[in-house]
Scaffold this motif. Structure first.
Motif, PDB file in Angstrom:
ATOM      1  N   VAL A 136       0.836  -1.204   0.000  1.00  0.00           N
ATOM      2  CA  VAL A 136       0.000   0.000   0.000  1.00  0.00           C
ATOM      3  C   VAL A 136       0.873   1.259   0.000  1.00  0.00           C
ATOM      4  CG1 VAL A 136      -1.688   1.316   1.333  1.00  0.00           C
ATOM      5  CG2 VAL A 136      -1.939  -1.160   1.091  1.00  0.00           C
ATOM      6  N   GLU A 137       1.900   1.298   0.829  1.00  0.00           N
ATOM      7  CA  GLU A 137       2.782   2.473   0.884  1.00  0.00           C
ATOM      8  C   GLU A 137       3.533   2.666  -0.438  1.00  0.00           C
ATOM      9  OE1 GLU A 137       6.060   4.544   3.807  1.00  0.00           O
ATOM     10  OE2 GLU A 137       5.560   2.437   4.101  1.00  0.00           O
ATOM     11  N   ARG A 138       3.951   1.583  -1.061  1.00  0.00           N
ATOM     12  CA  ARG A 138       4.647   1.664  -2.345  1.00  0.00           C
ATOM     13  C   ARG A 138       3.738   2.268  -3.422  1.00  0.00           C
ATOM     14  NH1 ARG A 138       8.993  -0.599  -3.130  1.00  0.00           N
ATOM     15  NH2 ARG A 138       8.674  -2.282  -1.670  1.00  0.00           N
ATOM     16  N   LEU A 139       2.489   1.788  -3.472  1.00  0.00           N
ATOM     17  CA  LEU A 139       1.538   2.320  -4.445  1.00  0.00           C
ATOM     18  C   LEU A 139       1.216   3.789  -4.166  1.00  0.00           C
ATOM     19  CD1 LEU A 139      -0.841  -0.754  -4.769  1.00  0.00           C
ATOM     20  CD2 LEU A 139       0.843   0.046  -6.445  1.00  0.00           C
ATOM     21  N   TRP A 140       1.052   4.139  -2.882  1.00  0.00           N
ATOM     22  CA  TRP A 140       0.765   5.527  -2.504  1.00  0.00           C
ATOM     23  C   TRP A 140       1.930   6.442  -2.894  1.00  0.00           C
ATOM     24  CZ3 TRP A 140      -3.066   8.550  -1.558  1.00  0.00           C
ATOM     25  CH2 TRP A 140      -2.856   9.778  -0.944  1.00  0.00           C
ATOM     26  N   THR A 141       3.154   6.005  -2.678  1.00  0.00           N
ATOM     27  CA  THR A 141       4.333   6.803  -3.031  1.00  0.00           C
ATOM     28  C   THR A 141       4.392   7.023  -4.536  1.00  0.00           C
ATOM     29  OG1 THR A 141       5.531   5.918  -1.124  1.00  0.00           O
ATOM     30  CG2 THR A 141       6.846   6.920  -2.876  1.00  0.00           C
ATOM     31  N   ARG A 142       4.118   5.997  -5.315  1.00  0.00           N
ATOM     32  CA  ARG A 142       4.097   6.154  -6.782  1.00  0.00           C
ATOM     33  C   ARG A 142       3.026   7.143  -7.217  1.00  0.00           C
ATOM     34  NH1 ARG A 142       5.855   1.323 -10.454  1.00  0.00           N
ATOM     35  NH2 ARG A 142       7.464   0.463  -9.136  1.00  0.00           N
ATOM     36  N   LEU A 143       1.833   7.035  -6.641  1.00  0.00           N
ATOM     37  CA  LEU A 143       0.743   7.933  -6.995  1.00  0.00           C
ATOM     38  C   LEU A 143       1.104   9.384  -6.666  1.00  0.00           C
ATOM     39  CD1 LEU A 143      -2.214   8.227  -7.965  1.00  0.00           C
ATOM     40  CD2 LEU A 143      -2.873   8.022  -5.554  1.00  0.00           C
ATOM     41  N   CYS A 144       1.609   9.626  -5.471  1.00  0.00           N
ATOM     42  CA  CYS A 144       2.002  10.988  -5.075  1.00  0.00           C
ATOM     43  C   CYS A 144       3.133  11.504  -5.954  1.00  0.00           C
ATOM     44  CB  CYS A 144       2.431  11.010  -3.613  1.00  0.00           C
ATOM     45  SG  CYS A 144       1.063  10.770  -2.463  1.00  0.00           S
ATOM     46  N   GLY A 145       4.041  10.648  -6.320  1.00  0.00           N
ATOM     47  CA  GLY A 145       5.155  11.041  -7.183  1.00  0.00           C
ATOM     48  C   GLY A 145       4.692  11.531  -8.541  1.00  0.00           C
ATOM     49  N   HIS A 146       3.652  10.912  -9.085  1.00  0.00           N
ATOM     50  CA  HIS A 146       3.118  11.351 -10.379  1.00  0.00           C
ATOM     51  C   HIS A 146       2.515  12.743 -10.283  1.00  0.00           C
ATOM     52  CE1 HIS A 146       3.907   7.806 -12.698  1.00  0.00           C
ATOM     53  NE2 HIS A 146       3.356   7.038 -11.771  1.00  0.00           N
ATOM     54  N   PHE A 147       1.799  13.034  -9.174  1.00  0.00           N
ATOM     55  CA  PHE A 147       1.214  14.357  -9.001  1.00  0.00           C
ATOM     56  C   PHE A 147       2.281  15.419  -8.771  1.00  0.00           C
ATOM     57  CE2 PHE A 147      -2.650  11.868  -7.931  1.00  0.00           C
ATOM     58  CZ  PHE A 147      -3.447  12.389  -8.934  1.00  0.00           C
ATOM     59  N   GLU A 148       3.336  15.092  -8.022  1.00  0.00           N
ATOM     60  CA  GLU A 148       4.412  16.050  -7.796  1.00  0.00           C
ATOM     61  C   GLU A 148       5.197  16.307  -9.072  1.00  0.00           C
ATOM     62  OE1 GLU A 148       6.728  14.935  -4.409  1.00  0.00           O
ATOM     63  OE2 GLU A 148       4.963  14.866  -3.111  1.00  0.00           O
ATOM     64  N   MET A 149       5.254  15.331  -9.943  1.00  0.00           N
ATOM     65  CA  MET A 149       5.952  15.494 -11.224  1.00  0.00           C
ATOM     66  C   MET A 149       5.287  16.562 -12.080  1.00  0.00           C
ATOM     67  SD  MET A 149       8.407  14.211 -13.003  1.00  0.00           S
ATOM     68  CE  MET A 149       8.932  13.615 -14.566  1.00  0.00           C
ATOM     69  N   THR A 150       3.975  16.691 -11.962  1.00  0.00           N
ATOM     70  CA  THR A 150       3.273  17.677 -12.789  1.00  0.00           C
ATOM     71  C   THR A 150       3.680  19.104 -12.442  1.00  0.00           C
ATOM     72  OG1 THR A 150       1.369  17.712 -11.291  1.00  0.00           O
ATOM     73  CG2 THR A 150       1.282  16.175 -13.149  1.00  0.00           C
ATOM     74  N   GLU A 151       4.204  19.337 -11.243  1.00  0.00           N
ATOM     75  CA  GLU A 151       4.689  20.669 -10.891  1.00  0.00           C
ATOM     76  C   GLU A 151       5.834  21.091 -11.800  1.00  0.00           C
ATOM     77  OE1 GLU A 151       5.614  21.083  -6.774  1.00  0.00           O
ATOM     78  OE2 GLU A 151       3.725  20.182  -6.148  1.00  0.00           O
ATOM     79  N   LEU A 152       6.597  20.152 -12.288  1.00  0.00           N
ATOM     80  CA  LEU A 152       7.707  20.477 -13.183  1.00  0.00           C
ATOM     81  C   LEU A 152       7.222  20.963 -14.538  1.00  0.00           C
ATOM     82  CD1 LEU A 152      10.081  17.478 -12.457  1.00  0.00           C
ATOM     83  CD2 LEU A 152      10.271  19.806 -11.600  1.00  0.00           C
ATOM     84  N   TYR A 153       6.025  20.564 -14.930  1.00  0.00           N
ATOM     85  CA  TYR A 153       5.501  20.957 -16.231  1.00  0.00           C
ATOM     86  C   TYR A 153       5.206  22.446 -16.302  1.00  0.00           C
ATOM     87  CZ  TYR A 153       4.758  15.946 -16.789  1.00  0.00           C
ATOM     88  OH  TYR A 153       4.926  14.590 -16.863  1.00  0.00           O
ATOM     89  N   GLU A 154       5.043  23.100 -15.157  1.00  0.00           N
ATOM     90  CA  GLU A 154       4.697  24.507 -15.134  1.00  0.00           C
ATOM     91  C   GLU A 154       5.919  25.401 -15.252  1.00  0.00           C
ATOM     92  OE1 GLU A 154       1.912  25.578 -12.156  1.00  0.00           O
ATOM     93  OE2 GLU A 154       0.883  23.663 -12.276  1.00  0.00           O
ATOM     94  N   VAL A 155       7.093  24.853 -15.376  1.00  0.00           N
ATOM     95  CA  VAL A 155       8.316  25.627 -15.519  1.00  0.00           C
ATOM     96  C   VAL A 155       8.549  25.881 -17.000  1.00  0.00           C
ATOM     97  CG1 VAL A 155      10.805  25.605 -15.162  1.00  0.00           C
ATOM     98  CG2 VAL A 155       9.288  24.630 -13.444  1.00  0.00           C
ATOM     99  N   SER A 156       8.864  27.128 -17.338  1.00  0.00           N
ATOM    100  CA  SER A 156       9.116  27.480 -18.733  1.00  0.00           C
ATOM    101  C   SER A 156      10.575  27.880 -18.893  1.00  0.00           C
ATOM    102  CB  SER A 156       8.213  28.632 -19.150  1.00  0.00           C
ATOM    103  OG  SER A 156       8.559  29.071 -20.433  1.00  0.00           O
TER     104      SER A 156
END
Length: 98
Positions: free
Chosen positions: A71-91
């Motif tokens: 469960v913790e492994r899956l939760w970490t992967r899920l949160c990691g995908h959402f945090e990755m989207t913050e990088l998309y806002e950099v120009s």
């Protein structure tokens, strides 16, 4: 593998530390190429390592690896995908937005 339970084990590790005008880095390599997965934790034992400017050191120590449960492994992967989207806002363009 238990879905909520962490397991842990000790393993030797190699620590490489460099402090120079080109690098300020530390790398830990676990024995036998043990892979670290999302949610896992690694704790290196021993006193703090101090390296003077212009020096590098290689140290052998013991580390404890705590494996995340399913469960913790899956939760970490899920949160990691959402945090990755913050990088998309950099120009990296040279123009300003109005």
């Amino acid at each position: 593998m238990m879905p909520f339970r962490r397991t842990s084990f000790d393993t030797p590790c190699r620590i490489e530390v460099e402090h120079s005008d080109e690098f300020l880095c530390a790398h830990v390599e676990l024995a036998d190429g043990i892979a670290i997965n999302p949610g896992d934790r690694v704790r290196v034992h021993g006193d703090p390592i101090h390296v003077a400017f212009g020096e590098s050191r290689v140290i052998e120590r013991l580390a404890t690896v705590e494996r995340a449960g399913l469960v913790e492994r899956l939760w970490t992967r899920l949160c990691g995908h959402f945090e990755m989207t913050e990088l998309y806002e950099v120009s990296f363009s040279d123009r300003r937005l109005s």
